[in-house]
Design a protein around this motif. Structure first.
Motif, short mmCIF file in Angstrom:
data_model
loop_
_atom_site.label_atom_id
_atom_site.label_comp_id
_atom_site.label_asym_id
_atom_site.label_seq_id
_atom_site.Cartn_x
_atom_site.Cartn_y
_atom_site.Cartn_z
N ASP A 20 0.83 -1.21 0.00
CA ASP A 20 0.00 0.00 0.00
C ASP A 20 0.86 1.26 0.00
O ASP A 20 2.10 1.18 -0.03
N GLU A 21 0.20 2.42 0.03
CA GLU A 21 0.92 3.69 -0.05
C GLU A 21 1.79 3.96 1.18
O GLU A 21 2.70 4.78 1.13
N ASP A 22 1.54 3.25 2.28
CA ASP A 22 2.36 3.38 3.49
C ASP A 22 3.50 2.38 3.52
O ASP A 22 4.16 2.22 4.54
N ASN A 23 3.70 1.66 2.41
CA ASN A 23 4.77 0.67 2.28
C ASN A 23 4.55 -0.53 3.21
O ASN A 23 5.48 -1.11 3.72
N LYS A 150 -4.70 1.22 -10.98
CA LYS A 150 -4.26 2.43 -10.28
C LYS A 150 -4.21 3.63 -11.22
O LYS A 150 -4.58 4.75 -10.85
N SER A 154 -6.37 7.01 -10.90
CA SER A 154 -5.67 8.29 -10.85
C SER A 154 -6.23 9.25 -11.90
O SER A 154 -6.43 10.44 -11.63
#
Length: 199
Positions: A20-23, A150, A154
């Motif tokens: 995810d975007e938080d790694n 994705k 976007s």
């Protein structure tokens, strides 16, 4: 994904982890195992701290990892696999952990599959080179599909932002049309609710 893996390699179980975007490496799907939400989440920001998993080691090494005889293999990165198998009463006899990545792009996730079937005997066996080749191609296709998803999301957000910006510009242009673009969707929703309730 797992149906295709099962059809071509006979795998009995699998887990799909997405980054995810938080790694964080999060399990999102599990085939013939417990619910994915019961599986651990791994922090890729703190790779050197604590016990690692086979999924994290796959990301670290940037390559497919296989385990031919997990029962006798006590490597640290197999801890979670052993503990989950023991708690679930599942016997894992072979495992493959594959990167979900497109070309030189960052890793999107990891696909793990367990207990490949030998095409000749039909018994659980280590993964063959042909099975691994197919699974790597499948993992690459999954990564492409995820990246495409994705990108489309976007682009949708970009289009929404552009429409809102144009609406704000129109609203700001005149005191007579001020908040017109904000009021129209509100009124449309009110009309839709009333039309629904009038049935």
């Amino acid at each position: 994904v797992f149906n295709a893996a099962r059809k071509m390699t006979g795998v009995q179980m699998g887990i799909l982890f997405l980054r995810d975007e938080d790694n964080m490496l999060r399990p999102v799907e599990a085939m013939d195992l417990c619910d994915a939400s019961r599986l651990p989440v791994f922090d890729l920001n703190q790779l050197e701290q604590g016990r690692q998993s086979l999924a994290v080691c796959t990301v670290q090494r940037g390559a497919t990892l296989t385990v031919d005889n997990p029962a006798s293999d006590m490597r640290e990165e197999l801890f979670y696999m052993h503990s989950h198998a023991e708690a679930s009463g599942i016997e894992i006899k072979s495992a493959a952990s594959l990167l979900l990545r497109t070309h030189d792009q960052p890793v999107v996730g990891v696909m793990q599959v367990f207990n490949a079937l030998d095409p000749d005997s039909g018994k659980v066996a280590p993964f063959t080179a042909a099975q691994l080749s197919y699974l790597e191609a499948l993992a690459a296709q999954v990564a492409v599909a995820l990246e495409r998803h994705k990108l489309v999301a976007s682009q949708d957000r970009l289009l929404d932002t552009m429409v809102r910006t144009l609406g704000d510009a129109i609203d700001a242009k005149s005191e007579y049309t001020g908040r017109h673009c904000a009021r129209v969707p509100e009124l449309a929703m009110m009309l839709a609710v009333e039309a629904h309730n009038a049935r």
